[in-house]
Design an enzyme around this catalytic site. Structure first.
Site, PDB file in Angstrom:
ATOM      1  N   GLY A 135      12.368  -7.794   1.943  1.00 57.72           N
ATOM      2  CA  GLY A 135      12.102  -8.851   0.973  1.00 57.72           C
ATOM      3  C   GLY A 135      11.626  -8.372  -0.377  1.00 57.72           C
ATOM      4  N   GLY A 136      11.874  -7.099  -0.715  1.00 60.27           N
ATOM      5  CA  GLY A 136      11.545  -6.608  -2.051  1.00 60.27           C
ATOM      6  C   GLY A 136      10.069  -6.801  -2.361  1.00 60.27           C
ATOM      7  NE  ARG A 190      10.752   4.216  -2.338  1.00 61.65           N
ATOM      8  CZ  ARG A 190      11.343   3.039  -2.495  1.00 61.65           C
ATOM      9  NH1 ARG A 190      12.171   2.563  -1.560  1.00 61.65           N
ATOM     10  NH2 ARG A 190      11.077   2.295  -3.559  1.00 61.65           N
ATOM     11  CG  ASN A 225      16.424  -1.552  -4.375  1.00 66.22           C
ATOM     12  OD1 ASN A 225      15.542  -2.327  -3.986  1.00 66.22           O
ATOM     13  ND2 ASN A 225      16.677  -1.383  -5.645  1.00 66.22           N
ATOM     14  CG  ASP A 229      12.330  -0.146  -5.757  1.00 65.89           C
ATOM     15  OD1 ASP A 229      12.512  -1.249  -6.284  1.00 65.89           O
ATOM     16  OD2 ASP A 229      12.427   0.026  -4.531  1.00 65.89           O
ATOM     17  CD  GLU A 246      15.343   2.003  -2.261  1.00 66.90           C
ATOM     18  OE1 GLU A 246      14.658   1.221  -2.958  1.00 66.90           O
ATOM     19  OE2 GLU A 246      15.667   1.763  -1.104  1.00 66.90           O
ATOM     20  CB  THR A 299      14.500  -3.872   2.696  1.00 65.80           C
ATOM     21  OG1 THR A 299      14.572  -3.504   1.321  1.00 65.80           O
ATOM     22  CG2 THR A 299      13.589  -2.933   3.422  1.00 65.80           C
ATOM     23  CB  SER A 332       8.418   1.566  -1.560  1.00 63.62           C
ATOM     24  OG  SER A 332       8.826   0.632  -0.588  1.00 63.62           O
ATOM     25  CB  SER A 333       7.113  -3.789  -2.116  1.00 65.92           C
ATOM     26  OG  SER A 333       6.996  -3.794  -3.515  1.00 65.92           O
TER      27      SER A 333
END
Ligand code: GLY
Length: 557
Positions: A458-459, A93, A387, A409, A406, A367, A438-439
């Site tokens: 898909g965020g 990340r 992102n 986020d 990013e 993503t 993050s997701s």
């Protein structure tokens, strides 16, 4: 050199018309772009293992799907090596620059300055993708990095035909891209959108990838490329320094684990919220027999589980290297039982009774994801990102590297929503060298008979998509079905069920509304799930690529 038994297996397999790879195993790959899947098989053909193939697929996606991921971004590679049971998460990340600070996106009155964390060089965090590729190759691969990067370098040099999805995302971000001549010079045609299927060549990116191939992490994080990145970012109003790049390190983390109806779940640990939110929601749902409930109640219960798990995301989750996360509690079945007891079977609980204010609906997702498994059980689930589509829109001259956005986020302000409508608090506040929450949810699901590898872009909706796919796996369905599942989503705030049009019948919409749920049809079908399956008992493989995207899933050839 091939060992003798492998050579015999290969000869027999060729005779029977089945293609196998240098180590004698069949492999399934599903990725978001056909050329990335092909790159993976090219490397397997050269004698690579699934981890070399993962390097090749990641790097190829960085070139042929530049809207979704890239050297200027980061992500997570979840690995399992069968021979010794090693299971790890490579956390690549991005990190906040050293000069970053909590209020950096606020005006003098303490309000969030729109777009500052989304567009341009100040939105870019320090990339983790190049370091992740080097680490994955050196520690887990068996081919030289240069060999695994070769397909990506070739795609960048000779170009590839751009598809409709690419053009749609380019159009969405073309206003931003036009502000940066270097970026516009790569992706636009004299300031205009290119024609469908025209060829995109990225010679500067090919050179940067070649530097990485020849010099490893130094090829990106120090030397000429690093200098161009830092100078370019600074000139454009960003805050990167040489030290930021030199000090970037990936972290190997223990994945998070859970159980749901006899299925072992292995997924991403913080700095991603994906695994914890997924397992917490499944723990809540484990108290119900979802197959015996009617469709309206089933969707109500799943929604209420999503609401509570995303609520905890906003309260507790952030970079585990900076804050204490009550992981044990959040993953505990007893804690889930407590949350379950607050769910009424006939009535929605408004999110503001949990806490927080109702916000508006988010827009924009990108993503990428790919999944690989061989018929020994070695596997990789990787979700990678810059992102928003085309990230920050900024490319430093002479690098070809599109930088991420990013930084969005992070929670720029406690309680304020980010580009995905997600809210967060101090746990996810900006700090120097911190990873933003993050997701991304690269995931393995395993029961007695099979192993699934899956994930999606898909965020904020990534986690709910993987949750619905996991529930579909639990019903005994295969990858074709998981990627097709019609999707619905609730993320605590905004307090609304967002659904794909084919995910709800009229009577379900009316039934859920009668329980007090607010519902809103999504403007488009979302996600791009890539999934593979290894059937342990029959030793067979299966793979599926989401029809919502333009990817390709291939087993064995
Ligand atoms: N940038 C999307 C995520 O990390 O969840």
């Amino acid at each position: 050199m091939l060992k003798k038994p492998y050579a015999v297996i290969i000869l027999m397999a060729v005779f029977w018309g089945v293609q196998v790879y240098a180590d004698g195993h069949k492999v399934a790959i599903a990725s978001a772009h056909p050329l990335a899947t092909t790159a993976g098989f090219e490397i397997l053909d050269k004698g690579g293992n699934v981890f070399d193939a993962a390097v090749a697929v990641s790097a190829a996606l960085a070139v042929v799907e530049p809207a979704g991921s890239g050297l200027g971004g980061g992500g997570y590679w979840l690995l399992h090596r069968e021979k010794d049971g090693v299971e790890t998460l490579i956390d690549g990340r991005e990190k906040a620059p050293l000069a970053a600070y909590k209020d950096m996106y606020l005006d003098k009155e303490g309000r969030v300055i729109a777009k500052l964390s989304l567009d341009g060089a100040l939105a870019a965090a320090i990339p983790g993708m190049p370091a992740g590729l080097v680490h994955l190759s050196e520690k887990y691969g068996q081919l030289p990095l240069a060999e695994s990067l070769a397909p990506a370098i070739r795609y960048a040099q000779t170009g590839f035909a751009i598809g409709k999805r690419y053009l749609k995302l380019l159009k969405f971000r073309s206003g931003l891209i036009k502000q940066y001549p270097t970026t516009a010079g790569i992706f636009l045609n004299n300031g205009k959108l290119p024609k469908p299927y025209s060829i995109l060549r990225q010679p500067d990116l090919a050179l940067t990838l070649t530097q990485l191939a020849e010099s490893g992490r130094d090829g990106f994080y120090s030397g000429a490329i690093a200098e161009k990145l830092v100078n370019g970012v600074k000139k454009a109003g960003g805050i990167w320094t040489k030290e930021d790049l030199e000090s970037y390190q990936i972290v190997e983390r223990e994945p998070v684990r859970g159980q749901y109806n006899g299925i072992k779940i292995t997924s991403a640990a913080p700095s991603s919220s994906g695994g914890i939110v997924l397992i917490e929601a499944l723990n809540i749902l484990s108290g119900y027999n979802l197959q015996k409930t009617d469709d309206i109640t089933r969707k109500h219960l799943i929604t209420e589980a999503m609401r509570r798990a995303y609520h905890d995301r906003s309260l507790y989750l952030g970079d585990a290297d900076f804050i204490d996360i009550p992981v044990k509690r959040l993953l505990s079945e007893d804690y889930a039982a407590g949350l379950r007891s607050s769910i009424r079977p006939d009535k929605a609980l408004p999110s503001n009774m949990l806490s927080g204010e109702i916000q508006q609906q988010p827009e924009g997702t990108n993503t990428t994801h790919f999944s690989i498994i061989d018929d020994e059980g070695n596997r990789v689930a990787a979700t990678l990102s810059i992102n928003f589509p085309f990230g920050s829109g900024f490319v430093a001259a002479g690098t070809g590297v599109l930088l991420n956005d990013e930084m969005d986020d992070f929670a720029s302000l406690p309680g304020a929503m980010n580009g995905y409508g997600l809210v967060g608090g101090v746990a996810n506040a900006i700090a120097p060298e911190k990873r933003m929450l993050s997701s991304m949810t690269p995931t393995f699901l395993e029961n007695d008979s099979s192993v699934a590898v899956l994930g999606t872009p898909g965020g904020s909706r990534i986690i709910s998509m993987v949750l619905l796919a996991a529930l579909d796996f639990a019903q005994g369905n295969g990858p074709d079905s998981w990627v097709r599942v019609p999707r619905f989503h609730h993320q605590f705030i905004p307090d609304v069920i967002e659904y794909e049009k084919d995910a709800m019948t009229n009577s379900e919409i009316m039934g859920l509304a009668a329980m007090g749920h607010q519902l809103k049809a999504a403007r488009y079908r979302y996600g791009d799930m890539q999934a593979v399956l290894w059937h342990k008992t029959t030793q067979s493989l299966a793979a599926a690529s989401d029809k919502r995207g333009e990817g390709r899933a291939v087993v064995g050839h």
